[in-house]
Write an enzyme that holds these catalytic residues in place. Structure first.
Site, PDB file in Angstrom:
ATOM      1  N   ARG A 153      -8.859  -6.375  23.576  1.00  0.00           N
ATOM      2  CA  ARG A 153      -8.530  -5.115  22.730  1.00  0.00           C
ATOM      3  C   ARG A 153      -7.700  -4.010  23.068  1.00  0.00           C
ATOM      4  O   ARG A 153      -7.018  -3.399  22.615  1.00  0.00           O
ATOM      5  CB  ARG A 153     -10.056  -4.444  22.386  1.00  0.00           C
ATOM      6  CG  ARG A 153      -9.619  -3.348  21.517  1.00  0.00           C
ATOM      7  CD  ARG A 153     -10.930  -2.960  20.635  1.00  0.00           C
ATOM      8  NE  ARG A 153     -11.991  -2.783  21.468  1.00  0.00           N
ATOM      9  CZ  ARG A 153     -12.336  -1.892  22.137  1.00  0.00           C
ATOM     10  NH1 ARG A 153     -11.644  -0.901  22.366  1.00  0.00           N
ATOM     11  NH2 ARG A 153     -13.505  -1.844  22.751  1.00  0.00           N
TER      12      ARG A 153
ATOM     13  N   TYR B  16       4.661   0.067  -0.684  1.00  0.00           N
ATOM     14  CA  TYR B  16       3.620  -1.043  -0.669  1.00  0.00           C
ATOM     15  C   TYR B  16       2.336  -0.483  -1.143  1.00  0.00           C
ATOM     16  O   TYR B  16       1.685   0.471  -0.676  1.00  0.00           O
ATOM     17  CB  TYR B  16       3.435  -1.743   0.643  1.00  0.00           C
ATOM     18  CG  TYR B  16       2.518  -2.770   0.572  1.00  0.00           C
ATOM     19  CD1 TYR B  16       2.366  -3.939  -0.364  1.00  0.00           C
ATOM     20  CD2 TYR B  16       1.229  -2.899   1.416  1.00  0.00           C
ATOM     21  CE1 TYR B  16       1.496  -4.913  -0.293  1.00  0.00           C
ATOM     22  CE2 TYR B  16       0.428  -3.590   1.222  1.00  0.00           C
ATOM     23  CZ  TYR B  16       0.453  -4.706   0.442  1.00  0.00           C
ATOM     24  OH  TYR B  16      -0.679  -5.664   0.301  1.00  0.00           O
TER      25      TYR B  16
ATOM     26  N   ASP C 101       8.987   1.284   7.109  1.00  0.00           N
ATOM     27  CA  ASP C 101       8.534   0.069   7.077  1.00  0.00           C
ATOM     28  C   ASP C 101       9.614  -0.994   6.665  1.00  0.00           C
ATOM     29  O   ASP C 101      10.237  -0.866   5.662  1.00  0.00           O
ATOM     30  CB  ASP C 101       7.353  -0.091   5.829  1.00  0.00           C
ATOM     31  CG  ASP C 101       6.969  -1.439   5.609  1.00  0.00           C
ATOM     32  OD1 ASP C 101       7.586  -2.367   6.144  1.00  0.00           O
ATOM     33  OD2 ASP C 101       5.771  -1.523   4.929  1.00  0.00           O
TER      34      ASP C 101
ATOM     35  N   LYS D 213       5.283 -11.455   7.173  1.00  0.00           N
ATOM     36  CA  LYS D 213       6.227 -11.874   6.497  1.00  0.00           C
ATOM     37  C   LYS D 213       7.357 -12.391   7.167  1.00  0.00           C
ATOM     38  O   LYS D 213       7.171 -13.410   7.720  1.00  0.00           O
ATOM     39  CB  LYS D 213       6.652 -10.528   5.461  1.00  0.00           C
ATOM     40  CG  LYS D 213       5.628  -9.674   4.902  1.00  0.00           C
ATOM     41  CD  LYS D 213       4.923 -10.428   3.948  1.00  0.00           C
ATOM     42  CE  LYS D 213       3.909  -9.774   3.078  1.00  0.00           C
ATOM     43  NZ  LYS D 213       2.885  -8.904   3.684  1.00  0.00           N
TER      44      LYS D 213
HETATM   45  C1  PLP Z   1       6.163  -3.731   2.559  1.00  0.00           C
HETATM   46  C2  PLP Z   1       4.917  -4.192   2.923  1.00  0.00           C
HETATM   47  N1  PLP Z   1       4.346  -3.468   4.114  1.00  0.00           N
HETATM   48  C3  PLP Z   1       3.109  -3.561   4.436  1.00  0.00           C
HETATM   49  C4  PLP Z   1       2.364  -4.662   3.854  1.00  0.00           C
HETATM   50  C5  PLP Z   1       0.953  -4.871   4.645  1.00  0.00           C
HETATM   51  O1  PLP Z   1       0.922  -6.168   5.492  1.00  0.00           O
HETATM   52  P1  PLP Z   1      -0.404  -7.046   5.384  1.00  0.00           P
HETATM   53  O2  PLP Z   1      -0.343  -7.643   4.060  1.00  0.00           O
HETATM   54  O3  PLP Z   1       0.006  -7.937   6.547  1.00  0.00           O
HETATM   55  O4  PLP Z   1      -1.502  -6.189   5.975  1.00  0.00           O
HETATM   56  C6  PLP Z   1       2.941  -5.778   2.867  1.00  0.00           C
HETATM   57  C7  PLP Z   1       2.040  -6.804   2.397  1.00  0.00           C
HETATM   58  O5  PLP Z   1       2.479  -7.281   1.478  1.00  0.00           O
HETATM   59  C8  PLP Z   1       4.091  -5.424   2.590  1.00  0.00           C
HETATM   60  O6  PLP Z   1       4.869  -6.174   1.721  1.00  0.00           O
END
Ligand code: PLP
Length: 396
Positions: free
Chosen positions: A61, A114, A186, A211
């Site tokens: 961890r 998101y 992000d 992704k």
């Molecule tokens: C732009 C973006 N940021 C963060 C996330 C969150 O990621 P996770 O699904 O891996 O927790 C997503 C998920 O679709 C996303 O599209």
């Protein structure tokens, strides 16, 4: 030790994260250190590692060699100081919030951020007095108007999900400096292959590794990368005890995926340009949002802050909600699924799926309209993707 400093990004994605000192048996792939704990040689060894006098692993961890290889690799791709891999993209987002937001702090974010990144602030962090404001950050003057004495974090997503609207990272960095805010981006929709926000003045970059970086739709993961040691240590302190850390096997899969980042992004980006051109001329398509098209409102900004236009497209179909659902029901090659950035093309219809439970007025404020379809263009032959879209659109 391999020196990565003068390597280009595609090379770093293949060789990054590993130094000669890490290799024990000449292995070419980073081993999976599937262990929860690490034995000490003796009491002093344990004491020195705990006190930080000696480098070394203690407990997974806190840190693990496979996970460290991934963290160093992605931090290198983002030109960052160091990285912290997390169990999911949302674990990265919530660690960011937990680290930089004190009680009663205020955050400004992108209105089309998101969905879960917004919900966590409005539903969960609000319980600790945290306030959040969501604005269309593609016009950066909207940000300055919302700054309050307690504003602490500016958190943007560019290109934003699912509108593919861009935000000027450099301008945001200037605003953040002026008002003493932590500025986080992000970068999931671009990956470091196409955009490196730390180079434009961001303090922290985060990814859903799920992704493009992993790229094979087979794991969930996240990462935080900082520009400075100070921010890295602050985030690490919170992550290690809150516990949203990654698993070694998960890290190994992402290390395997990231090696083909450049190849995948080159192919999917060139496919996306052809698909966007096709969509633009289809009679059942009303509009196309793709930064590579000259008519995209931020085409010039995309050329300035990105190294390519990416493989995310949103487009509006005729007959609104019904038209969107018809396309979803008729695609054959393209997979009807949420998520993005996989080697395969994925399609979804926010109004009937991801955003179906969002109040329509609020959805429209974020420009997520009934007819909007989101497409993550994969690495298939572009002619097959276009053929599939054409037959599905013709059903409207
Ligand atoms: C732009 C973006 N940021 C963060 C996330 C969150 O990621 P996770 O699904 O891996 O927790 C997503 C998920 O679709 C996303 O599209």
């Amino acid at each position: 030790m391999k020196d990565h400093s003068d390597m280009h990004l595609a090379t770093k994605a293949i060789h990054g994260g590993v130094s000669e000192d890490d290799i024990r048996f000449g292995e070419v792939s980073v081993p999976i250190y599937q262990t929860s704990t690490f034995a000490f040689k003796n009491a002093n060894d344990g004491a020195d590692k705990f006190s930080g006098k000696k480098e070394g692993f203690i407990y997974t961890r806190l840190a693990n060699p496979t996970i460290r290889a991934l963290e160093k690799c992605v931090a290198d791709l983002e030109n960052g100081y160091d990285g912290l891999a997390t169990a999911s993209g949302m674990a990265a987002v919530s660690t960011l919030y937990m680290t930089f937001l004190n009680k009663d702090a205020h955050v400004i974010s992108t209105s089309a951020v998101y969905g879960a990144s917004r919900t966590v602030l409005e539903r969960d962090f609000s319980r600790f007095g945290v306030q959040s404001t969501f604005v269309d950050t593609s016009d950066t003057t909207n940000i300055e108007k919302e700054i309050r004495p307690n504003t602490r974090l500016l958190y943007i997503e560019t290109p934003a999900n699912p509108t593919i609207a861009l935000t000027d990272i450099k301008k945001c960095a200037e605003i953040a400096r002026k008002h003493n805010l932590i500025f986080a981006v992000d970068n999931t929709f671009s990956s470091p292959y196409l955009q490196r926000p730390l180079d434009h003045g961001a303090d922290v970059v985060l990814h859903s590794l799920t992704k493009f970086i992993n790229g094979h739709s087979d794991i969930v993961g996240g990462i935080l990368i900082t520009k400075t040691e100070e921010h890295f240590l602050e985030l690490r302190k919170v992550l290690r005890y809150l516990g949203g850390t990654m698993d070694p096997h998960q890290a190994w899969l992402v290390l395997r995926g990231v090696r083909s980042l450049a190849l995948r992004l080159e192919k999917s980006t060139s496919n996306a340009m052809k698909v966007a051109e096709f969509l633009k001329h289809h009679p059942n398509v009303e509009w196309v949002s793709y930064p590579g098209l000259p008519e995209h409102p931020q085409h010039e900004l995309a050329k300035k802050q990105m190294d390519g236009f990416g493989s995310m497209i949103s487009f509006g179909v005729k007959k609104g909600l019904e038209g969107g659902k018809i396309v979803m029901d008729n695609v054959k090659l393209i997979t009807l699924a949420v998520s993005l950035g996989g080697i395969e093309s994925l399609i979804q219809h926010p109004a009937s799926m991801t955003h179906a439970n969002v109040d329509r007025k609020r959805r429209y404020e974020a420009h997520i309209t009934d007819e909007l379809v989101r497409l993550s263009v994969g690495c298939e032959d572009d002619r097959d993707i276009i053929k599939d879209l054409d037959q599905a659109l013709n059903k409207i």
